[in-house]
Design an enzyme around this catalytic site. Structure first.
Site, short mmCIF file in Angstrom:
data_model
loop_
_atom_site.label_atom_id
_atom_site.label_comp_id
_atom_site.label_asym_id
_atom_site.label_seq_id
_atom_site.Cartn_x
_atom_site.Cartn_y
_atom_site.Cartn_z
N CYS A 131 -8.10 2.41 4.92
CA CYS A 131 -7.18 2.14 3.80
C CYS A 131 -6.10 1.14 4.20
CB CYS A 131 -6.55 3.46 3.37
SG CYS A 131 -5.25 3.24 2.16
N CYS A 134 -2.55 1.96 3.06
CA CYS A 134 -1.90 3.06 3.81
C CYS A 134 -1.45 2.57 5.19
CB CYS A 134 -2.86 4.22 4.03
SG CYS A 134 -3.83 4.68 2.62
N ASP A 135 -2.30 1.81 5.87
CA ASP A 135 -2.06 1.50 7.29
C ASP A 135 -1.78 0.03 7.60
OD1 ASP A 135 -2.60 4.19 7.83
OD2 ASP A 135 -4.75 3.82 7.94
#
Ligand code: NAP
Length: 301
Positions: A131, A134-135
């Protein structure tokens, strides 16, 4: 006893909840991970009607949640273990509770497919991610790669190109599956370079990821691509085996009719978990609305 229990609080599940809530049905929505599902972590959503300049996935899904709750849906964060279809009613078993309900709508979506190569689990969280939104922030000014040739992979690459210095897209074919508009954007982005007709055979590093080994699908020649991050975006897989006796495809998607009815009376499915071609927020919303209406009609019978 609930009238309807909806499994999954993504676009399909929350839309179904809006419809069953407005039909005065006692509705419970169970979600195991995140309200909004995969859509909630999408960066900018450009193709959902009503937002001419796009909207953040998190903001859109928060609106869905508020709307479902306004019509009385109760949302609980619990993981569903099984659905039992007994003659006296349906039972939904979660890690925390056991609920009785007259109807069930399954809208649990699908999760990212794994590459299944050496080093994948070893470097998860140490360079490897599923993701970018997200990261991605951990990879400022670094060199990263995205694997995949679909809409998600190209969107992840475009998102990362604003953070990292360089983004490789590794795809196993010459042609992309993504929309022409996304392909055009990556081709015109100077920070993105495509590595086509190549697959990842392993991931290497020490305490963190240092490189991925690519193989040319035609010549079988290997090359080492030095990257600090690898974002795997190679499609989705579904898990619907928690409902015994349901007709599903070999890769776990649920067969339904046009009214979202599954092979079990009183159990409906909507959104990405359903066997269908288009997996978009807009189509999940359509499924959710139909499932909500069909469940309401079923309960009136
Ligand atoms: P997808 O469309 O199924 O694409 C998966 C990609 O990964 C394909 O290019 C496929 O290659 C490749 N792939 C699959 N298995 C692989 C493996 N083992 N090794 C290497 N490559 C592999 O998946 P997605 O991009 O996650 O999209 C899923 C659904 O969501 C689609 O319906 C998509 O349209 C939708 N979506 C929509 C939006 C949007 O409209 N905003 C955004 C994201 C996703 P091949 O092409 O060779 O098969």
């Amino acid at each position: 006893m609930y009238d309807v229990i909806i499994l999954g609080a993504g676009p399909a599940g929350l839309t179904a909840a809006i419809y069953t809530g407005r039909a005065w049905l006692k509705t419970l929505v169970l979600e195991s991970a995140m309200i909004g599902g995969n859509a909630a972590i999408a960066d900018n959503i450009d193709n959902y009607p009503g937002f001419p300049f796009g909207i953040l996935g998190g903001e859109l899904m928060e609106n869905f949640r508020q709307q479902a709750e306004r019509f009385g849906a109760e949302i609980r964060m619990e993981q569903v273990i099984s659905v039992v279809n007994a003659p006296e009613g349906k039972k939904v078993v979660t890690t925390d509770n056991e609920y009785s309900t007259r109807a069930v709508i399954i809208a649990t979506g699908a999760r990212r497919r794994a590459l299944t190569v050496e080093g994948e689990s070893e470097y998860l969280g140490r360079g490897l991610s599923y993701c970018a939104t997200c990261d991605g922030a951990f990879f400022r000014n670094s060199v990263v790669a995205v694997v995949g040739g679909g809409e998600s992979a190209l969107k992840e690459a475009l998102y990362l190109a604003d953070i990292a210095d360089k983004v490789y897209i590794i795809h196993r074919r010459e042609e992309f599956r993504a929309s022409p508009i996304s392909v055009d954007k990556i081709r015109n982005n100077s920070r993105i370079e495509c590595k086509l007709n190549r697959i990842v055979t392993r991931i290497e590093g020490d305490s963190v990821m240092r490189a991925v080994i690519l193989q040319d699908v035609a010549t079988k020649e290997e090359e080492t691509l030095k990257v600090e991050g690898l974002f795997v975006s190679i499609g989705l897989v579904a898990d619907a085996d928690f409902v015994e006796g349901l007709d599903i495809t070999s890769d776990g998607y649920i067969f339904t009719d046009n009214d979202m009815r599954t092979s079990i009376k009183g159990i409906f499915a909507a959104g990405d978990i359903r066997d269908k071609r288009t997996r978009q927020i807009a189509s999940a919303v359509g499924d959710g609305a139909q499932a909500g209406v069909a469940a309401t009609e079923y309960l009136k019978e």
